[in-house]
Design a protein around this motif. Sequence first.
Motif, mmCIF file in Angstrom:
data_model
loop_
_atom_site.group_PDB
_atom_site.id
_atom_site.type_symbol
_atom_site.label_atom_id
_atom_site.label_comp_id
_atom_site.label_asym_id
_atom_site.label_seq_id
_atom_site.Cartn_x
_atom_site.Cartn_y
_atom_site.Cartn_z
ATOM 1 N N VAL A 119 0.838 -1.202 0.000
ATOM 2 C CA VAL A 119 0.000 0.000 0.000
ATOM 3 C C VAL A 119 0.874 1.255 0.000
ATOM 4 N N LEU A 120 2.005 1.215 0.705
ATOM 5 C CA LEU A 120 2.947 2.336 0.673
ATOM 6 C C LEU A 120 3.430 2.585 -0.751
ATOM 7 N N TRP A 121 3.792 1.500 -1.450
ATOM 8 C CA TRP A 121 4.202 1.659 -2.849
ATOM 9 C C TRP A 121 3.053 2.190 -3.695
ATOM 10 N N ALA A 138 -1.051 -3.747 -7.445
ATOM 11 C CA ALA A 138 -0.922 -3.946 -6.002
ATOM 12 C C ALA A 138 -1.822 -5.084 -5.525
ATOM 13 N N CYS A 139 -3.024 -5.157 -6.061
ATOM 14 C CA CYS A 139 -3.959 -6.210 -5.658
ATOM 15 C C CYS A 139 -3.484 -7.591 -6.106
ATOM 16 N N VAL A 140 -2.899 -7.681 -7.287
ATOM 17 C CA VAL A 140 -2.382 -8.959 -7.767
ATOM 18 C C VAL A 140 -1.241 -9.447 -6.869
ATOM 19 N N ILE A 141 -0.338 -8.542 -6.502
ATOM 20 C CA ILE A 141 0.765 -8.913 -5.603
ATOM 21 C C ILE A 141 0.207 -9.379 -4.265
ATOM 22 N N LEU A 142 -0.792 -8.678 -3.756
ATOM 23 C CA LEU A 142 -1.419 -9.082 -2.494
ATOM 24 C C LEU A 142 -2.051 -10.469 -2.611
ATOM 25 N N ILE A 204 -8.587 -1.849 1.068
ATOM 26 C CA ILE A 204 -9.614 -2.698 1.669
ATOM 27 C C ILE A 204 -9.056 -4.097 1.931
ATOM 28 N N THR A 205 -8.246 -4.595 1.012
ATOM 29 C CA THR A 205 -7.612 -5.899 1.208
ATOM 30 C C THR A 205 -6.655 -5.864 2.394
ATOM 31 N N ASP A 206 -5.906 -4.781 2.508
ATOM 32 C CA ASP A 206 -5.017 -4.607 3.662
ATOM 33 C C ASP A 206 -5.828 -4.572 4.957
ATOM 34 N N GLY A 207 -6.988 -3.923 4.896
ATOM 35 C CA GLY A 207 -7.868 -3.900 6.067
ATOM 36 C C GLY A 207 -8.416 -5.273 6.404
ATOM 37 N N MET A 259 -8.599 -9.309 -10.465
ATOM 38 C CA MET A 259 -7.643 -8.256 -10.797
ATOM 39 C C MET A 259 -6.725 -8.554 -11.979
ATOM 40 N N VAL A 260 -6.389 -9.812 -12.219
ATOM 41 C CA VAL A 260 -5.485 -10.112 -13.328
ATOM 42 C C VAL A 260 -6.037 -9.616 -14.671
#
Length: 273
Positions: A119-121, A138-142, A204-207, A259-260
């Motif tokens: 999320v910082l990136w 970012a979502c794909v990496i997560l 939201i994913t981080d949350g 996301m992909v």
Amino acid sequence: MEPSAAPLDTTPDPAIVQPPGASAPVPPREQQQEQLRIGESGQFSEGLEDRGLLESSTRLKPHEAQSYRKKALWVSWVSIIVTLALAVAAFTVSVMRYSASSFGFAFDATLDVLSSAIVLWRYSNAAAVHSAHREYIACVILGVIFLLSSICIVIKAIHDLAKKVLPEVDDFLYSVSVLSGILCTVLAVIKFMLGKVLTSRALITDGFNSLVGGIMGFSILLSAEVFKHNSSVWYLDGSIGVLIGLTISAYGIKLLIDMVPRVRQTRHYEMFE
């Protein structure tokens, strides 16, 4: 004298063709306007994605977007510091007390550190605050991190169940459980709120990950207390670890499926990077 027959090509009278008592259905004006608004909203959102932008680009003024971006950065830094400390403490509990839930929480806390770093990136570039392409990457990496972490959590929990490892409880375990449960839940709520405003699936994913960490923190205490009063329920700790691992895995798979394709659709907008 007989009346002349009506021409065959004469248009039938609607009053005669229409069945008695029936009338053509006319949608209410309010319903027509609502359907029009829904259609325009869907087309507008698709148009934004086609231009590589998130919906927040139409909701927030430039100074508001930058303000929320800075808040997201601050929350991510705080989350990294807090969850890193909790991860170290939980790993210590896991080794000392052979707790599958503690190991699962420690792994989830480590995942939280990584997801907050992503999320910082995501928000490190002020010009890309509304970039859909950056958001989807970012979502794909997560999603990938979620899958890898879930595998480790499930393997550890199944191993402990097979070996019939019994959990133990002490003051240190109690303190780590309560502290992690409260802090992770608070962080999750803040991330959900910021993610909704910025229309950020990554936030939201981080949350969600922080929320899982909070649940795991309380589950450590729950399983240990249950075992303390009823030693026959020794398997609760490992079972919770398996359940949480599968939950994280399901979320990661869903994230990748969603996301992909969007990363491919917005790959032409790498200029936002």
